[in-house]
Enzyme design. Structure first.
Site, PDB file in Angstrom:
ATOM      1  N   ALA A 236       0.772  -1.240   0.000  1.00 41.79           N
ATOM      2  CA  ALA A 236       0.000   0.000   0.000  1.00 41.79           C
ATOM      3  C   ALA A 236       0.808   1.298   0.000  1.00 41.79           C
ATOM      4  O   ALA A 236       0.359   2.297  -0.544  1.00 41.79           O
ATOM      5  CB  ALA A 236      -0.958   0.015   1.192  1.00 41.79           C
ATOM      6  N   ALA A 237       1.980   1.326   0.642  1.00 38.18           N
ATOM      7  CA  ALA A 237       2.714   2.589   0.768  1.00 38.18           C
ATOM      8  C   ALA A 237       3.179   3.093  -0.607  1.00 38.18           C
ATOM      9  O   ALA A 237       3.436   2.287  -1.504  1.00 38.18           O
ATOM     10  CB  ALA A 237       3.921   2.401   1.686  1.00 38.18           C
ATOM     11  N   PRO A 238       3.251   4.416  -0.789  1.00 38.94           N
ATOM     12  CA  PRO A 238       3.036   5.460   0.213  1.00 38.94           C
ATOM     13  C   PRO A 238       1.570   5.758   0.525  1.00 38.94           C
ATOM     14  O   PRO A 238       1.291   6.452   1.488  1.00 38.94           O
ATOM     15  CB  PRO A 238       3.722   6.693  -0.401  1.00 38.94           C
ATOM     16  CG  PRO A 238       3.604   6.467  -1.874  1.00 38.94           C
ATOM     17  CD  PRO A 238       3.735   4.978  -2.069  1.00 38.94           C
ATOM     18  N   GLY A 239       0.621   5.281  -0.302  1.00 32.80           N
ATOM     19  CA  GLY A 239      -0.783   5.432   0.056  1.00 32.80           C
ATOM     20  C   GLY A 239      -1.665   6.170  -0.921  1.00 32.80           C
ATOM     21  O   GLY A 239      -2.863   6.329  -0.676  1.00 32.80           O
ATOM     22  N   MET A 240      -1.114   6.622  -2.042  1.00 29.87           N
ATOM     23  CA  MET A 240      -1.919   7.381  -3.012  1.00 29.87           C
ATOM     24  C   MET A 240      -3.060   6.530  -3.582  1.00 29.87           C
ATOM     25  O   MET A 240      -4.200   6.982  -3.696  1.00 29.87           O
ATOM     26  CB  MET A 240      -1.043   7.909  -4.142  1.00 29.87           C
ATOM     27  CG  MET A 240      -0.007   8.910  -3.699  1.00 29.87           C
ATOM     28  SD  MET A 240      -0.751  10.372  -2.945  1.00 29.87           S
ATOM     29  CE  MET A 240       0.705  11.386  -2.727  1.00 29.87           C
ATOM     30  N   LYS A 241      -2.745   5.287  -3.951  1.00 26.26           N
ATOM     31  CA  LYS A 241      -3.781   4.407  -4.494  1.00 26.26           C
ATOM     32  C   LYS A 241      -4.780   4.016  -3.403  1.00 26.26           C
ATOM     33  O   LYS A 241      -5.965   3.823  -3.678  1.00 26.26           O
ATOM     34  CB  LYS A 241      -3.156   3.165  -5.130  1.00 26.26           C
ATOM     35  CG  LYS A 241      -2.302   3.450  -6.364  1.00 26.26           C
ATOM     36  CD  LYS A 241      -1.808   2.154  -6.984  1.00 26.26           C
ATOM     37  CE  LYS A 241      -0.878   2.424  -8.170  1.00 26.26           C
ATOM     38  NZ  LYS A 241       0.444   2.910  -7.737  1.00 26.26           N
ATOM     39  N   GLU A 259       1.737  -2.883   4.541  1.00 19.91           N
ATOM     40  CA  GLU A 259       3.075  -2.413   4.174  1.00 19.91           C
ATOM     41  C   GLU A 259       4.101  -3.070   5.087  1.00 19.91           C
ATOM     42  O   GLU A 259       3.934  -3.092   6.304  1.00 19.91           O
ATOM     43  CB  GLU A 259       3.175  -0.896   4.268  1.00 19.91           C
ATOM     44  CG  GLU A 259       4.552  -0.328   3.991  1.00 19.91           C
ATOM     45  CD  GLU A 259       5.147  -0.791   2.669  1.00 19.91           C
ATOM     46  OE1 GLU A 259       6.327  -1.200   2.660  1.00 19.91           O
ATOM     47  OE2 GLU A 259       4.427  -0.765   1.647  1.00 19.91           O
ATOM     48  N   ASP A 304      -0.005  -4.181  -6.159  1.00 18.24           N
ATOM     49  CA  ASP A 304       0.891  -3.185  -6.760  1.00 18.24           C
ATOM     50  C   ASP A 304       2.288  -3.423  -6.193  1.00 18.24           C
ATOM     51  O   ASP A 304       2.774  -2.647  -5.374  1.00 18.24           O
ATOM     52  CB  ASP A 304       0.378  -1.779  -6.417  1.00 18.24           C
ATOM     53  CG  ASP A 304       1.238  -0.678  -7.014  1.00 18.24           C
ATOM     54  OD1 ASP A 304       1.963  -0.951  -7.984  1.00 18.24           O
ATOM     55  OD2 ASP A 304       1.198   0.450  -6.484  1.00 18.24           O
ATOM     56  N   CYS A 357       4.593  -0.199 -12.397  1.00 19.70           N
ATOM     57  CA  CYS A 357       5.054   0.994 -13.117  1.00 19.70           C
ATOM     58  C   CYS A 357       6.258   0.589 -13.978  1.00 19.70           C
ATOM     59  O   CYS A 357       7.303   1.233 -13.969  1.00 19.70           O
ATOM     60  CB  CYS A 357       5.393   2.138 -12.168  1.00 19.70           C
ATOM     61  SG  CYS A 357       6.419   1.694 -10.763  1.00 19.70           S
TER      62      CYS A 357
END
Length: 433
Positions: A236-241, A259, A304, A357
């Site tokens: 999950a980090a940094p947390g934008m999604k 995380e 991710d 990415c």
């Protein structure tokens, strides 16, 4: 800090920015995370300068080398030099103070400008500024009202506009115009030259607007968990999604956000808390140890995982973007483990979105292909259909019945960072591919 020993100190904002840049380069850490950890008010100027350096890194580094700035001034800290050159050429066009490093870079201004003449920068390869509305804290209507009060003009697309029409409209944006994204209704698109404006806005600092590349927003959009559902964000980090998932769910339901890194876990907690996420349960732990006991009733999963990151236009790396087969083999092994674990450990799961990415097939189509082979209870959905066919870039059609269903965001053709996405669904009895 500067290595010079002199009575006039380098301004604090330059030293702080150089420190972040140095850490990012030496330790391969995320600049966004490092900026978020900065609690000083200077954070806005840090964002702006580092954004300019990210967008023009190749040109800045080459200009420093061509002019001999560091070779003629061996005591000048390289990271500080990069910050000062970026601010002087691409930022505010001037430097504060009279410290020796500042005076040195000022003396090289003409040489630097000559070295940069004709250099291809990433801003010249039209890269829009994407801004996502955090609907936890700000409605779309209030966001549009705020922009109108700031004299921004909204550019509207015809209802029947194609994806190609949409891309043409982005490229023709005026500097005071913005558009609503064709695929993600909470994403707004601005001219590249507005990057400094957005890096310095209170609404960004307060997390009402979030600076997030359009490509990374597609993961939550494809997964599309309804309000009230239970979601697992495995890396999950940094947390934008995570914040975006919370927006999609209208802040109703539950999100387990996992995380493994202690430092990144703290950043995840800080970002989701500041963004008003009421339904997020952060978990410090290894995603491969999570199951239906530790995270019960999971219906939707976002995977991710760590990847090569070669698709990120603004990733600062100390190495050239060359293919490292050994590293890709190791990364793909981890990616297969995490995605397969998501498919096996949660009996109530309905959909899984896989995102990297990266633009390498080893981390993308080939991971998808293998995981489908060993997990036949899942099928691959068409990402293009999920976006109402308003998309162009897909995967390799030669990889049997897989590539054409996967999505790519390609910097040149889609005007966003390089992202790969695949959407899986649990099979029901009688399902066919």
């Amino acid at each position: 800090m500067s290595k010079f020993n002199h009575s006039v100190k380098v301004p604090t904002q330059y030293r702080a920015t150089a420190k972040i840049l140095r850490t990012a380069l030496e330790k391969q850490k995320s600049i966004k995370s490092l900026i978020f950890e900065e609690r000083h008010a200077r954070v806005r100027s840090l964002q702006a300068v580092l954004k300019h350096y990210s967008d023009n890194r190749g040109a800045v580094d080459q200009a420093i080398e061509d002019t001999g700035l560091l070779t003629e001034n061996p005591n000048l800290d390289p990271s500080l030099a990069k910050v000062l050159v970026t601010e002087l050429i691409f930022g505010r066009k001037q430097l504060n103070g009279d410290s020796k490093p500042v005076q040195t870079v000022r003396r090289f201004k003409e040489k630097l400008q000559q070295a940069l003449t004709g250099a291809l920068t990433k801003e010249e390869v039209f890269k829009p500024r994407y801004v996502r509305i955090n609907t936890n804290l700000l409605s779309i209507a209030d966001a549009l009202e705020y922009l109108a009060s700031e004299n921004w003009r909204r550019k509207e697309l015809p209802a029947d506009a194609s994806y190609a029409d949409f891309l043409v409209a982005i490229r023709s944006l005026e500097e005071d115009e913005f558009m609503t994204d064709l695929n993600v209704s909470t994403v707004l698109i601005f001219h590249p030259k507005t990057a400094y404006y957005w890096a310095s806005q209170d609404f960004v600092v307060s997390k009402k607007f979030i600076l997030q590349s359009k490509g990374t927003c597609l993961a939550a959009e494809l997964l599309d968990p309804p309000p009230g559902s239970t979601v697992l964000d495995m890396c999950a980090a940094p947390g934008m999604k995570t914040v975006h998932l919370c927006n999609v769910m209208e802040n109703k339901g539950r999100i387990y956000a996992v995380e493994q890194s202690g430092d990144r876990y703290k950043t995840l907690c800080n970002i989701t808390d500041a963004a008003g996420c009421k339904i997020v349960t952060p978990i410090l732990g290894d995603a491969l140890t999570m199951d239906s006991n530790s995270c019960p009733d999971v219906e939707y999963i976002l995977v991710d995982p760590s990847c090569s990151g070669n698709g990120m236009q603004n990733r600062i790396s100390v190495v050239d973007e060359q293919k490292d087969d050994d590293r890709l083999f190791k990364l793909a092994g981890l990616q297969v483990k995490i995605l397969s674990h998501a498919m096996r450990a949660f009996p109530n799961v309905k959909r899984i979105a896989y995102c990297t990415c990266s633009l390498w097939q080893e981390e993308n189509e080939k991971v998808v292909q293998y995981c489908l082979q060993v997990n036949p209870s899942f099928k691959l959905l068409s990402g293009k259909k999920a976006l109402r066919n308003k998309w162009q870039s897909v995967g390799d059609s030669e990889i049997a019945n897989i590539g054409k269903k996967c999505l790519y965001c390609r910097p040149d053709s889609d005007l966003t960072d390089g992202i790969f996405l695949a959407l899986f669904e649990k099979r029901r009895e009688g399902d066919e591919d």
